[in-house]
Write a protein that holds these residues in place. Structure first.
Motif, mmCIF file in Angstrom:
data_model
loop_
_atom_site.group_PDB
_atom_site.id
_atom_site.type_symbol
_atom_site.label_atom_id
_atom_site.label_comp_id
_atom_site.label_asym_id
_atom_site.label_seq_id
_atom_site.Cartn_x
_atom_site.Cartn_y
_atom_site.Cartn_z
ATOM 1 N N THR A 56 0.826 -1.207 0.000
ATOM 2 C CA THR A 56 0.000 0.000 0.000
ATOM 3 C C THR A 56 0.860 1.256 0.000
ATOM 4 O O THR A 56 0.539 2.244 -0.678
ATOM 5 C CB THR A 56 -0.920 0.008 1.237
ATOM 6 N N ARG A 57 1.959 1.238 0.722
ATOM 7 C CA ARG A 57 2.799 2.430 0.877
ATOM 8 C C ARG A 57 3.646 2.753 -0.355
ATOM 9 O O ARG A 57 3.941 3.921 -0.608
ATOM 10 C CB ARG A 57 3.749 2.247 2.067
ATOM 11 N N HIS A 58 4.017 1.745 -1.139
ATOM 12 C CA HIS A 58 5.024 1.968 -2.190
ATOM 13 C C HIS A 58 4.493 1.614 -3.572
ATOM 14 O O HIS A 58 4.111 0.478 -3.846
ATOM 15 C CB HIS A 58 6.282 1.155 -1.886
ATOM 16 N N GLN A 59 4.494 2.617 -4.434
ATOM 17 C CA GLN A 59 3.977 2.426 -5.793
ATOM 18 C C GLN A 59 4.710 1.325 -6.557
ATOM 19 O O GLN A 59 4.102 0.556 -7.290
ATOM 20 C CB GLN A 59 4.094 3.734 -6.571
ATOM 21 N N ALA A 60 6.042 1.258 -6.389
ATOM 22 C CA ALA A 60 6.818 0.302 -7.180
ATOM 23 C C ALA A 60 6.375 -1.133 -6.924
ATOM 24 O O ALA A 60 6.472 -1.980 -7.818
ATOM 25 C CB ALA A 60 8.309 0.455 -6.873
ATOM 26 N N LEU A 61 5.881 -1.419 -5.730
ATOM 27 C CA LEU A 61 5.436 -2.775 -5.413
ATOM 28 C C LEU A 61 4.090 -3.093 -6.057
ATOM 29 O O LEU A 61 3.627 -4.232 -5.980
ATOM 30 C CB LEU A 61 5.352 -2.959 -3.896
ATOM 31 N N ARG A 62 3.470 -2.085 -6.670
ATOM 32 C CA ARG A 62 2.184 -2.294 -7.356
ATOM 33 C C ARG A 62 2.341 -2.117 -8.868
ATOM 34 O O ARG A 62 1.382 -1.835 -9.571
ATOM 35 C CB ARG A 62 1.144 -1.302 -6.819
ATOM 36 N N LEU A 63 3.534 -2.307 -9.360
ATOM 37 C CA LEU A 63 3.860 -2.012 -10.751
ATOM 38 C C LEU A 63 3.741 -3.265 -11.610
ATOM 39 O O LEU A 63 4.133 -4.359 -11.220
ATOM 40 C CB LEU A 63 5.291 -1.463 -10.795
ATOM 41 N N THR A 64 3.190 -3.097 -12.812
ATOM 42 C CA THR A 64 3.213 -4.134 -13.844
ATOM 43 C C THR A 64 3.654 -3.479 -15.150
ATOM 44 O O THR A 64 3.758 -2.251 -15.250
ATOM 45 C CB THR A 64 1.845 -4.817 -14.035
ATOM 46 N N VAL A 65 3.897 -4.301 -16.165
ATOM 47 C CA VAL A 65 4.418 -3.809 -17.443
ATOM 48 C C VAL A 65 3.488 -4.236 -18.564
ATOM 49 O O VAL A 65 2.941 -5.344 -18.543
ATOM 50 C CB VAL A 65 5.845 -4.349 -17.693
ATOM 51 N N ARG A 66 3.331 -3.350 -19.536
ATOM 52 C CA ARG A 66 2.475 -3.669 -20.681
ATOM 53 C C ARG A 66 3.080 -3.073 -21.939
ATOM 54 O O ARG A 66 3.635 -1.966 -21.908
ATOM 55 C CB ARG A 66 1.075 -3.082 -20.467
ATOM 56 N N GLU A 67 2.984 -3.809 -23.043
ATOM 57 C CA GLU A 67 3.407 -3.289 -24.343
ATOM 58 C C GLU A 67 2.174 -2.804 -25.088
ATOM 59 O O GLU A 67 1.165 -3.492 -25.153
ATOM 60 C CB GLU A 67 4.135 -4.360 -25.146
ATOM 61 N N SER A 68 2.291 -1.607 -25.652
ATOM 62 C CA SER A 68 1.156 -1.017 -26.372
ATOM 63 C C SER A 68 1.672 -0.134 -27.489
ATOM 64 O O SER A 68 2.461 0.784 -27.260
ATOM 65 C CB SER A 68 0.290 -0.191 -25.408
ATOM 66 N N ASP A 69 1.220 -0.428 -28.716
ATOM 67 C CA ASP A 69 1.577 0.367 -29.894
ATOM 68 C C ASP A 69 3.078 0.572 -30.006
ATOM 69 O O ASP A 69 3.576 1.670 -30.275
ATOM 70 C CB ASP A 69 0.877 1.740 -29.849
ATOM 71 N N GLY A 70 3.825 -0.511 -29.783
ATOM 72 C CA GLY A 70 5.266 -0.450 -29.932
ATOM 73 C C GLY A 70 5.994 0.191 -28.778
ATOM 74 O O GLY A 70 7.214 0.356 -28.836
ATOM 75 N N GLN A 71 5.296 0.577 -27.731
ATOM 76 C CA GLN A 71 5.927 1.207 -26.574
ATOM 77 C C GLN A 71 5.745 0.319 -25.348
ATOM 78 O O GLN A 71 4.713 -0.332 -25.185
ATOM 79 C CB GLN A 71 5.290 2.583 -26.310
ATOM 80 N N VAL A 72 6.765 0.290 -24.506
ATOM 81 C CA VAL A 72 6.691 -0.496 -23.275
ATOM 82 C C VAL A 72 6.350 0.451 -22.131
ATOM 83 O O VAL A 72 7.066 1.426 -21.878
ATOM 84 C CB VAL A 72 8.016 -1.228 -22.988
ATOM 85 N N LEU A 73 5.250 0.161 -21.450
ATOM 86 C CA LEU A 73 4.727 1.051 -20.418
ATOM 87 C C LEU A 73 4.755 0.363 -19.063
ATOM 88 O O LEU A 73 4.656 -0.860 -18.963
ATOM 89 C CB LEU A 73 3.286 1.453 -20.745
ATOM 90 N N GLN A 74 4.851 1.159 -18.007
ATOM 91 C CA GLN A 74 4.673 0.643 -16.655
ATOM 92 C C GLN A 74 3.357 1.182 -16.105
ATOM 93 O O GLN A 74 3.043 2.364 -16.271
ATOM 94 C CB GLN A 74 5.840 1.019 -15.753
ATOM 95 N N LEU A 75 2.595 0.313 -15.486
ATOM 96 C CA LEU A 75 1.324 0.673 -14.883
ATOM 97 C C LEU A 75 1.466 0.587 -13.375
ATOM 98 O O LEU A 75 1.799 -0.475 -12.838
ATOM 99 C CB LEU A 75 0.207 -0.260 -15.341
ATOM 100 N N ILE A 76 1.230 1.688 -12.693
ATOM 101 C CA ILE A 76 1.282 1.714 -11.239
ATOM 102 C C ILE A 76 -0.157 1.709 -10.747
ATOM 103 O O ILE A 76 -0.896 2.675 -10.895
ATOM 104 C CB ILE A 76 2.052 2.941 -10.731
ATOM 105 N N HIS A 77 -0.590 0.584 -10.190
ATOM 106 C CA HIS A 77 -1.986 0.377 -9.863
ATOM 107 C C HIS A 77 -2.329 0.983 -8.508
ATOM 108 O O HIS A 77 -1.506 0.985 -7.581
ATOM 109 C CB HIS A 77 -2.301 -1.118 -9.841
#
Length: 985
Positions: A98-119
């Motif tokens: 809950t305290r740290h965004q990085a621990l809620r991070l996933t990765v997704r590829e979209s339109d040729g770009q690699v993105l990180q999603l912080i949930h």
């Protein structure tokens, strides 16, 4: 480690320029974050979506190269004594997430770009504490279990990218692993989490759920700005024209495996450790600078190179706002240094100090941005810009982890991965200076890594004892080794010398000399070689040259490295091939495809040229300038397209079969079957179709060695069958082979493809053959004795007078044992029989079970012929059976029904033959590999089944289950133990 946890070390803004010899050398920052980051986007309830940072992009790229590897898993493995409370631990972990965004991070590829999603915390994937009880198990077994959990690959798309695994031995003893993907953590983040876990385990309300004020998304958003142009110019100029370090590699994998490795640990003697501190103070350098300079000397003495690059990580946290933010901030810098063997260590320390401080001042430029600017030749299997890394930590990161009321201490564990070709790590652990050399198992043997470690410790002591002495004069050998090297040189008539004419230690490559008959100075031969750790003399041979000369259309080959050009092009590796007289000259693309199937990617040349002779200079060596003048072939020309097109009816049909089975249109004669999704069962189907449609029997092993249309057509024209007994030559060394040849025996499935990872890890001088049994392509054997006799006779004929070590997995082990007994009866010397998770069929019950399995397979074959392959895997029993055989059910279902039924019938007949006979005792020694993760009691049953059936029985435990023994991390341990045993047999 009880009591108050240590707070993370904070870097001071002025530390980069501080002359303080104890200044921390790893801190810095990658890019100044944006102070105007709109924090309100964090309050919307939707994921924060940002591009990956440059640091993350580098890790993600390598993760994609080897998604099943644990190389970018970061495990913290601890021994916890006391009453560890499961619920309290889970609550503490929940608050951390809950305290740290990085621990809620996933990765997704979209339109040729690699993105990180912080949930958002309320919808982020939960980190569940996985709790396993192993009552009565010892600490070693518990550690192996948590490390097995830690070694599982992360799903970066679904998350979470953190795992917590606990193995409970009893009420008061636990092994704990907290494992993170490197995309979300670095050393300082781990230290911050350690402190918070301590407080939250004691009281879940001790810290607010909102976390630090400045979170990871804010830092990442700040990196969207352009990098510092002056810093980028510095790196572009500093690293321009940097040569590749010529590490004397040994292993040449045939499967292009990635990131498998091992470590050789060491403790620096107390007197040498004290001298490190004394020299640091006297010369106003940090301990890191001492180790950097010593590593440069080691690499120079080992390789002969003078221009050397070493990579090292920096923390990336100069900005105080992010001192305790969890995330991946770490950046890598390249330290380029020059070593003159005549200079003193004191002078080299001065140079190292300047190099390190200059790098620290420009460390904010992301490494990936530097790579893009410098544009070195990129190779998928190794790090760009440097191959050797140096890491120095003031303390072991596990020392920072504690829990209130419990005793927590680091738990040593094996971790068979390596990010780099070679990495030297040094750290202070409870006041003792320790370290290890991590090495790529695809590049080096453990024996060489152990020799390198011993030489480094001796070199470090010598450099520190007299810093004013020339670095090239420090003795690398003790008296015992000097005497041994002298004896070996005298016996062989050869001295391996460095650039100053000094003998080199075992495992070090150098210039080969012969004795002068007149008693004068040694005479150089122009070759390079070494005395191996076991005393054997080995000439070094370029693996690309050896692979090209193994092509039937090539008479001779040479490989040269062309220097970087003024237009910014990096170094180029160019191979020149001379065609064999009387045959059609092979095309460059054909030779490139030939190399891709036989040489690891990092050794592949950028160009292959075909010439009537190799251009040479005045010294008789290949002339780089002449090869550089050979024009580049134009891409997409009609000539190139015509060369890639099939040349005759056989090649046209082979292309059609490749395209049909792989589902890939537009393939050419040089495309590799296994580069487009080819699998073992698909290979079996292709071999069957070739035999059926072209009337030419073909061994699967032959196809493995000739996986392109051009090579396969040539093998067919040369009658490339596996022979009546199914013999396949998997590796024929270019030079003198080792004393013991290796023979692999197929398991139930009949092919040898399961052994590919193992073959890749065996020493390059080992001759390897195999026996396969492909349905429809082998003689009928009326009895088990007939089959064993045929196999033994085939090996005896193929390896006359050679000592043989046999190896088999599963049923292949049973066959190997029987063949060994028959070989001994034929008067052949069997050095070893290696049994990979095999059960000897000793009892009536064993024979009945095997006969029942045979009957089940025959019944299943009938069902397939009647109802189609859709019936495969219909029951749990069928699925378990196929899994035990290592068979991919999906591929088997995609196989034509008649062919699938034929394979099932063939497997059934083989099991029926084996069930006929009880194993005889052989005089050969046995080496039995037991899978630690098999069902309880099964390893013990296997061991008992082989008692008294051979010479000395050696038991080797490896991680994983029955079907994982030939995959990482078990296969590395199998290869090491098997190689070591055959070396002394």
């Amino acid at each position: 480690m009880n009591g108050t946890p240590r707070r993370p070390t904070r870097a001071k803004p002025g530390d980069d320029d501080a002359p303080d010899p104890d200044a921390r050398v790893t801190p810095g920052r990658t890019q100044r974050p944006d102070p105007h980051f709109p924090k309100e986007i964090l309050m919307t309830g939707a994921p924060v979506v940002l591009p990956l940072t440059p640091q993350q992009r580098g890790v993600y790229f390598l993760h994609c190269l080897a998604p099943d590897s644990a190389v970018y898993n970061v495990p913290i493995v601890l021994r916890v004594r006391g009453g560890l409370d499961r619920e309290r631990l889970q609550r503490a972990v929940d608050v951390l997430v809950t305290r740290h965004q990085a621990l809620r991070l996933t990765v997704r590829e979209s339109d040729g770009q690699v993105l990180q999603l912080i949930h958002p915390a309320e919808v982020a994937p939960r980190v569940e504490v996985n709790w396993t009880s192993l009552p009565g198990a010892d600490l070693t077994r518990a550690a192996a279990e948590v490390v097995r959990y830690a070694g599982r690959p992360f799903d970066v798309v679904s998350g979470p990218l953190m795992r917590v695994d606990v193995v409970e031995l009893g009420g008061e003893e636990h092994a704990v692993s907290l494992c993170f993907h490197h995309l979300i953590i670095d050393e300082i983040a781990a230290t911050a989490l350690a402190g918070e876990l301590h407080r939250l385990y004691e009281d879940p309300a001790a810290l607010p759920g909102t976390g630090p004020e400045h979170q990871y998304a804010e830092f990442c958003a700040g990196l969207l700005a352009e990098p510092d142009p002056k810093g980028l110019d510095f790196w572009r100029e500093r690293l321009a024209g940097m040569p590749v370090l010529p590490l004397p590699e040994e292993h040449v994998p045939e499967d292009h495996g990635l990131f498998t490795g091992d470590r050789v640990g060491f403790t620096v003697p107390e007197a040498v450790s004290a001298r490190v501190a004394e020299v640091s103070r006297a010369h106003r350098v940090s301990e890191f600078m001492v180790f950097h300079a010593a590593l440069l000397v080691l690499l120079h003495r080992w390789t002969g190179a003078e221009d050397i690059a070493v990579g090292t990580p920096m923390s990336g946290r100069v900005d105080e706002r992010f001192a305790e933010t969890v995330g991946f901030f770490q950046n890598t810098v390249v330290l380029r240094g020059t070593v003159d063997p005549g200079q003193s260590f004191a002078a080299l320390l001065k140079t190292s100090r300047r190099t390190v401080l200059e790098a620290l001042q420009r460390q904010h430029v992301p490494f990936e941005t530097v790579v893009d600017a410098v544009r070195p030749s990129r190779e998928s299997t190794r790090n760009p810009l440097f191959q050797v890394a140096l890491v120095f930590n003031r303390r072991k990161v596990e020392q920072d982890w504690s829990l209130p009321g419990l005793t927590v201490e680091p738990l040593p564990f094996p971790w068979p991965t390596s990010h780099f070709d070679l990495a030297l790590t040094l750290l202070h652990e409870y006041g003792v200076l320790k370290g290890d050399f991590a090495y790529s198992a695809q590049r080096f043997s453990r024996a060489t890594a152990e020799r390198l470690t011993a030489v480094f410790l001796r070199l470090l002591g010598g450099l520190l004892a007299d810093p004013d002495a020339p670095v090239g004069d420090v003795d690398l050998m003790d008296a015992e080794e000097r005497a041994r090297v002298r004896e070996l040189s005298t016996a062989s008539g050869r001295q391996v010398l460095d650039g100053r004419g000094r003998p080199l230690p075992l495992a070090f490559h150098g210039a080969v000399h012969t004795a002068d008959p007149a008693g004068g100075r040694p005479v150089p031969t122009g070759e390079r070689g070494r005395f191996a750790a076991d005393g054997r003399f080995e000439l070094w041979r370029d693996p690309v040259e050896a692979a090209l000369e193994a092509h039937p259309g090539v008479l001779a080959a040479a490989v040269v490295r062309l220097p970087a050009t003024e237009d910014g092009s990096g170094e180029q590796l160019v191979a020149c091939a001379v065609p064999r007289p009387g045959v059609e000259p092979p095309a460059p693309r054909e030779l490139s495809a030939h190399l891709q199937a036989r040489v690891p990617a990092h050794l592949l040349p950028q160009r292959v040229v075909v010439r009537e002779k190799i251009p040479t200079g005045a010294d008789g060596r290949p002339d780089p300038a002449a090869l550089a003048a050979v024009p580049e072939p134009a891409e997409g020309t009609p000539e190139e397209a015509a060369d890639d097109a099939p040349r005759d009816a056989v090649e046209r049909r082979l292309v059609e079969l490749f395209e049909e089975l792989l589902g890939v249109p537009g393939l050419g004669r040089y495309d590799n079957f296994f580069d487009y999704g080819g699998q073992s069962l698909l290979a079996v189907r292709l071999v069957a179709r070739v035999a059926e449609e072209l009337g030419r029997p073909l061994g699967v092993g032959v196809f493995m060695n000739n996986p392109t249309v051009a090579a396969l057509a040539r093998a067919l024209a040369e009658d490339g069958t596996a022979g009546p007994a199914g013999l396949v030559r998997l590796r024929t060394p270019a030079g003198d082979p080792s004393d013991v040849a290796v023979a692999l025996i197929h398991p139930v499935g009949g092919t040898l493809m399961c052994y590919a990872p193992l073959v890749a890890l065996l020493p390059g001088h080992t001759e390897v053959v195999g026996l396969e049994r492909v349905a429809g392509a082998h003689p009928d054997d009326p009895t088990y004795a007939d089959l064993v006799d045929r196999y033994a006779t085939t090996l005896a004929d193929a390896l006359p007078g050679r000592r043989i070590a046999l190896l088999g997995w599963s049923l292949g082990g049973v066959l190997a044992h029987s063949v060994a007994d028959r070989l001994t009866g034929l008067g052949h010397d069997v050095a070893l029989v290696a049994l990979l998770d095999s059960l000897a069929q000793r009892t009536v019950e064993d024979a009945e079970r095997m006969s029942a399995t045979s009957a089940e397979l025959l019944a299943l074959a009938g069902s397939v012929l009647r109802d189609g392959t859709g019936v495969l895997g219909a029951t749990a029993g069928q699925r378990l059976l196929m899994r035990r055989f290592g068979v991919d059910l999906d591929l088997l279902r995609d196989t034509p029904a008649d062919q699938a039924a034929r394979m099932l019938e063939d497997w059934a007949r083989l099991l029926g033959l084996v069930a006929e006979c009880a194993p005889a005792k052989t005089t050969a020694p046995l080496q039995l590999f037991l899978c630690a993760d098999n069902p309880a009691g099964y390893p013990e049953a296997l061991a008992a089944s082989w008692e008294g059936l051979g010479g000395a029985l050696e038991l080797c435990r490896v991680p994983g289950t029955h079907i994982e023994v030939l995959a990482s991390p078990a296969v590395e341990q199998v290869a090491a133990a098997f190689t070591e045993r055959t070396g002394r047999s």
